[in-house]
Design a protein around this motif. Structure first.
Motif, PDB file in Angstrom:
ATOM      1  N   THR A 104      19.520 -60.391 -64.773  1.00  0.00           N
ATOM      2  CA  THR A 104      20.723 -61.002 -64.207  1.00  0.00           C
ATOM      3  C   THR A 104      21.156 -62.189 -65.051  1.00  0.00           C
ATOM      4  O   THR A 104      20.431 -62.670 -65.916  1.00  0.00           O
TER       5      THR A 104
ATOM      6  N   GLU B 220      23.528 -60.799 -53.498  1.00  0.00           N
ATOM      7  CA  GLU B 220      24.503 -60.414 -54.507  1.00  0.00           C
ATOM      8  C   GLU B 220      24.114 -61.063 -55.830  1.00  0.00           C
ATOM      9  O   GLU B 220      23.802 -62.256 -55.875  1.00  0.00           O
TER      10      GLU B 220
ATOM     11  N   PHE C 283      24.864 -60.888 -60.380  1.00  0.00           N
ATOM     12  CA  PHE C 283      25.634 -60.338 -61.498  1.00  0.00           C
ATOM     13  C   PHE C 283      24.654 -59.915 -62.573  1.00  0.00           C
ATOM     14  O   PHE C 283      23.942 -60.737 -63.146  1.00  0.00           O
TER      15      PHE C 283
ATOM     16  N   GLY D 147      27.220 -55.419 -64.145  1.00  0.00           N
ATOM     17  CA  GLY D 147      28.112 -56.250 -63.348  1.00  0.00           C
ATOM     18  C   GLY D 147      27.566 -56.635 -61.984  1.00  0.00           C
ATOM     19  O   GLY D 147      26.360 -56.754 -61.791  1.00  0.00           O
ATOM     20  N   LEU D 148      28.489 -56.790 -61.033  1.00  0.00           N
ATOM     21  CA  LEU D 148      28.121 -57.257 -59.700  1.00  0.00           C
ATOM     22  C   LEU D 148      27.373 -56.187 -58.922  1.00  0.00           C
ATOM     23  O   LEU D 148      27.814 -55.039 -58.848  1.00  0.00           O
TER      24      LEU D 148
ATOM     25  N   ARG E  74      33.753 -63.757 -55.782  1.00  0.00           N
ATOM     26  CA  ARG E  74      32.689 -64.382 -55.006  1.00  0.00           C
ATOM     27  C   ARG E  74      32.873 -64.258 -53.498  1.00  0.00           C
ATOM     28  O   ARG E  74      31.940 -64.461 -52.755  1.00  0.00           O
TER      29      ARG E  74
END
Length: 368
Positions: A71, A91, A93, A98-99, A121
């Motif tokens: 991450t 959560e 990234f 990606g997310l 966000r």
């Protein structure tokens, strides 16, 4: 705005020092969730981490990594609880894909990851794998038309968008400093729904993927109320932040919305300052929580200082105080000979001003 005393407002209060070890060092408490046995705490100071403490504040575990997934420096950046499945959701990234939404069991063991559907966000978990995503305004011309969101609030289930509300007025542009106050906001609620409030609005919507369940009209004193045409008058384009700055009493938005029983909790935003409000939806009476005074029931300790609410359960609201603030209060109130709980007595005997934050649990009396 009135405050009152702890015993007038709260049926119970408990100060829970969080055990301080090298592994359990908490920089700040951004969010608290409650399970049957433990507290889950999100600390978003980079890299963001999730801590698990038991109900007495004893350290259980820190979640800081995801097996097989690298991450960014942000680390974990949000925290939710699926009570039906007994799962923790966060959560991150990923530098590769990606997310992502990351799922753990209640002991902090990794289960699985999924793509985050909304981007940005402002994502919130509702229940039954349904998420709500909040979108703001964008600078004119900065994004291609196809990339601009069309609605402020979108609901997703199983990664797919299923419902949208509150179309974005494309005539309202982000000019000069106006984007500072363009803050449509929302937060998780204990009901299977979501609280949403738009920029410069005093209407709070209780909404889910099936529709709008209720609208709560917050009545503010006239000195705190924006002009009725604040967002619609084109003459205000590029001047809205200036207007709000010129009158520090004006409330331009609400943040950190929570609902418990007939009470709505929120931060009322002024330029350079916030009020922390507890608002009765039936009587329209309001309490500024930072004005609530300690009494014998909480050993004359402070309740709300710089931090606002960091969580709401089905029974309790939560805030935090720093160790330094509690030690200072102990000194200031020594003449009152306060009676401390065993947790606090041990804390004062064994800890220091540099120790972990202290979690404050408050149970409402109800309407009063």
């Amino acid at each position: 705005m009135n405050g009152g005393t702890v015993s007038e407002i709260f049926l119970e209060n408990e100060y829970i020092p969080l055990e301080n070890t090298k592994e359990s060092e908490v920089n700040r408490v951004d969010k608290v969730l409650e399970t049957k046995d433990n507290y889950l705490i999100l600390d978003t100071k980079k890299p963001g981490k999730i801590f698990i403490f038991d109900k007495q504040g004893k350290f259980v575990r820190k979640i800081k990594e995801i097996p097989g997934k690298k991450t960014t420096a942000d680390g974990f950046r949000n925290l939710w609880l699926d009570e039906a499945k007994n799962e923790i959701i966060s959560e991150v990234f990923s530098t590769i894909d990606g997310l992502n939404l990351i799922y753990f069991d209640l002991n902090g063991n990794f289960l699985r990851s999924k793509k985050q559907p909304h981007g940005g966000r402002d994502l919130y978990y509702i229940n039954q794998n349904i998420f709500a995503g909040v979108s703001s305004y964008y600078q004119s011309g900065d994004l291609n038309k196809k990339d601009r969101p069309n609605f402020h609030l979108s609901f997703y289930k199983d990664g797919k968008m299923i419902k949208q509300y509150f179309p974005i007025d494309t005539a309202i542009l982000n000019l000069d400093l106006d984007d500072i106050i363009y803050r449509p906001s929302g937060i998780d609620v204990t009901d299977p729904a979501f609280l949403f409030v738009n920029t410069a609005s005093y209407k709070v919507f209780n909404v889910n993927e099936k529709g709008i369940n209720a609208i709560y009209n917050i009545v503010l004193p006239l000195k705190n109320t924006l002009p009725a045409d604040f967002m619609t008058n084109k003459a205000h384009q590029g001047k809205r932040y200036q207007m709000a700055s010129a009158n520090k009493d004006l409330v331009y938005g609400f943040q950190n919305l929570y609902k418990l029983k007939n009470w709505l909790f929120f931060s009322a935003n002024h330029v350079n300052d916030d009020d922390l409000i507890m608002y009765n939806l039936q009587t329209s009476s309001a309490i500024e929580l930072r004005h609530v005074q300690g009494d014998a029931s909480n050993a004359y300790l402070p309740v709300f200082l710089f931090e606002g609410l960091v969580g709401v359960s089905h029974q309790n609201i939560y805030t935090t105080l720093s160790a330094a603030e509690l030690f200072q209060s102990k000194t200031d109130m020594s003449a009152k000979n306060p009676a401390y709980s065993k947790l606090l007595s041990d804390f004062f005997a064994k800890s220091s001003r540099l120790s972990n934050p202290v979690l404050v649990r408050l149970k409402l009396k109800g309407d009063f």
